[in-house]
Every structure is written in C-alpha cells, then in structure tokens.
Design a protein around this motif. Structure first.
Motif, PDB file in Angstrom:
ATOM      1  N   LEU A  16       0.826  -1.198   0.000  1.00 21.56           N
ATOM      2  CA  LEU A  16       0.000   0.000   0.000  1.00 21.56           C
ATOM      3  C   LEU A  16       0.868   1.258   0.000  1.00 21.56           C
ATOM      4  CD1 LEU A  16      -2.842   1.265   0.244  1.00 21.56           C
ATOM      5  CD2 LEU A  16      -2.615   1.025   2.719  1.00 21.56           C
ATOM      6  N   LYS A  17       1.878   1.290   0.847  1.00 24.42           N
ATOM      7  CA  LYS A  17       2.789   2.443   0.907  1.00 24.42           C
ATOM      8  C   LYS A  17       3.516   2.626  -0.427  1.00 24.42           C
ATOM      9  CE  LYS A  17       2.044   3.770   5.058  1.00 24.42           C
ATOM     10  NZ  LYS A  17       1.222   4.961   5.255  1.00 24.42           N
ATOM     11  N   SER A  18       3.926   1.527  -1.034  1.00 22.23           N
ATOM     12  CA  SER A  18       4.612   1.585  -2.318  1.00 22.23           C
ATOM     13  C   SER A  18       3.695   2.160  -3.403  1.00 22.23           C
ATOM     14  CB  SER A  18       5.087   0.192  -2.712  1.00 22.23           C
ATOM     15  OG  SER A  18       5.593   0.187  -4.019  1.00 22.23           O
ATOM     16  N   LEU A  19       2.456   1.718  -3.427  1.00 23.79           N
ATOM     17  CA  LEU A  19       1.495   2.207  -4.413  1.00 23.79           C
ATOM     18  C   LEU A  19       1.186   3.690  -4.196  1.00 23.79           C
ATOM     19  CD1 LEU A  19      -0.963  -0.825  -4.528  1.00 23.79           C
ATOM     20  CD2 LEU A  19       0.678  -0.158  -6.297  1.00 23.79           C
ATOM     21  N   PHE A  31      -4.552   6.475 -16.950  1.00 17.74           N
ATOM     22  CA  PHE A  31      -5.003   5.090 -16.873  1.00 17.74           C
ATOM     23  C   PHE A  31      -4.262   4.325 -15.775  1.00 17.74           C
ATOM     24  CE2 PHE A  31      -4.896   0.612 -18.261  1.00 17.74           C
ATOM     25  CZ  PHE A  31      -6.256   0.360 -18.285  1.00 17.74           C
ATOM     26  N   GLU A  32      -2.937   4.494 -15.726  1.00 17.55           N
ATOM     27  CA  GLU A  32      -2.137   3.812 -14.696  1.00 17.55           C
ATOM     28  C   GLU A  32      -2.537   4.285 -13.307  1.00 17.55           C
ATOM     29  OE1 GLU A  32       2.125   3.099 -16.952  1.00 17.55           O
ATOM     30  OE2 GLU A  32       1.649   5.112 -16.222  1.00 17.55           O
ATOM     31  N   ASP A  38      -7.437   2.104  -7.738  1.00 17.50           N
ATOM     32  CA  ASP A  38      -8.362   0.986  -7.504  1.00 17.50           C
ATOM     33  C   ASP A  38      -7.700  -0.082  -6.639  1.00 17.50           C
ATOM     34  OD1 ASP A  38     -10.503   2.063  -8.879  1.00 17.50           O
ATOM     35  OD2 ASP A  38     -10.138   0.905 -10.706  1.00 17.50           O
ATOM     36  N   GLU A  39      -6.440  -0.379  -6.931  1.00 16.50           N
ATOM     37  CA  GLU A  39      -5.702  -1.370  -6.150  1.00 16.50           C
ATOM     38  C   GLU A  39      -5.519  -0.892  -4.707  1.00 16.50           C
ATOM     39  OE1 GLU A  39      -1.665  -4.096  -6.486  1.00 16.50           O
ATOM     40  OE2 GLU A  39      -2.183  -2.747  -8.139  1.00 16.50           O
ATOM     41  N   GLU A  45      -9.606  -1.772   1.705  1.00 20.22           N
ATOM     42  CA  GLU A  45     -10.834  -2.489   2.042  1.00 20.22           C
ATOM     43  C   GLU A  45     -10.492  -3.811   2.746  1.00 20.22           C
ATOM     44  OE1 GLU A  45     -15.095  -2.995  -0.117  1.00 20.22           O
ATOM     45  OE2 GLU A  45     -13.346  -3.519  -1.319  1.00 20.22           O
ATOM     46  N   GLN A  46      -9.506  -4.533   2.244  1.00 21.41           N
ATOM     47  CA  GLN A  46      -9.086  -5.787   2.858  1.00 21.41           C
ATOM     48  C   GLN A  46      -8.507  -5.559   4.251  1.00 21.41           C
ATOM     49  OE1 GLN A  46      -6.363  -7.527   0.053  1.00 21.41           O
ATOM     50  NE2 GLN A  46      -7.970  -8.114  -1.361  1.00 21.41           N
TER      51      GLN A  46
END
Length: 66
Positions: A16-19, A31-32, A38-39, A45-46
């Motif tokens: 998550l931190k990387s994203l 787009f990316e 979304d990821e 959410e998880q």
C-alpha cells in the motif's frame, strides 16, 4: 471477511505504501493512476481502512463519487 495473518497484513501495508508513493510521484498516466488507485482501495478495504458499502442517513453511499 477472512482473517489475515500478521505477515499478510504487514505485506499488504508495505505494498500500500509503495502504491501510494507511485501516485505521489506524478509519473503515471491517467489510466495507470486509476488502476493503482483501484488497487489501493482494494487493499484498504481488505485491511479494514475503507468500506465501499457505507451509507449515510439519507441512504447515499458516502464513499461514492456519483
């Protein structure tokens, strides 16, 4: 929701931190960026940091943009 191990949670938080760093970098196409956001929401959410189905008193989804 399935129970996650401490290792799984840790790995998800690192990802998550990387994203999030990729989003802040400003080097992504639209787009990316949408795919990564979304990821990020899926990971949150998880992890229990975000819930898509939350509704306020009026019945409207408070996390929806529409």
């Amino acid at each position: 929701m399935a129970t996650l191990t401490l290792m799984e949670v840790s790995e998800m938080r690192v990802k998550l931190k990387s994203l999030e760093k990729q989003i802040v970098s400003g080097q992504l196409s639209l787009f990316e960026r949408c795919e990564i956001e979304d990821e990020i929401l899926e990971l949150k959410e998880q992890l229990g940091d975000f819930e898509r189905s939350v509704r306020d008193d009026s019945g409207e989804c408070i996390n929806c943009s529409g």
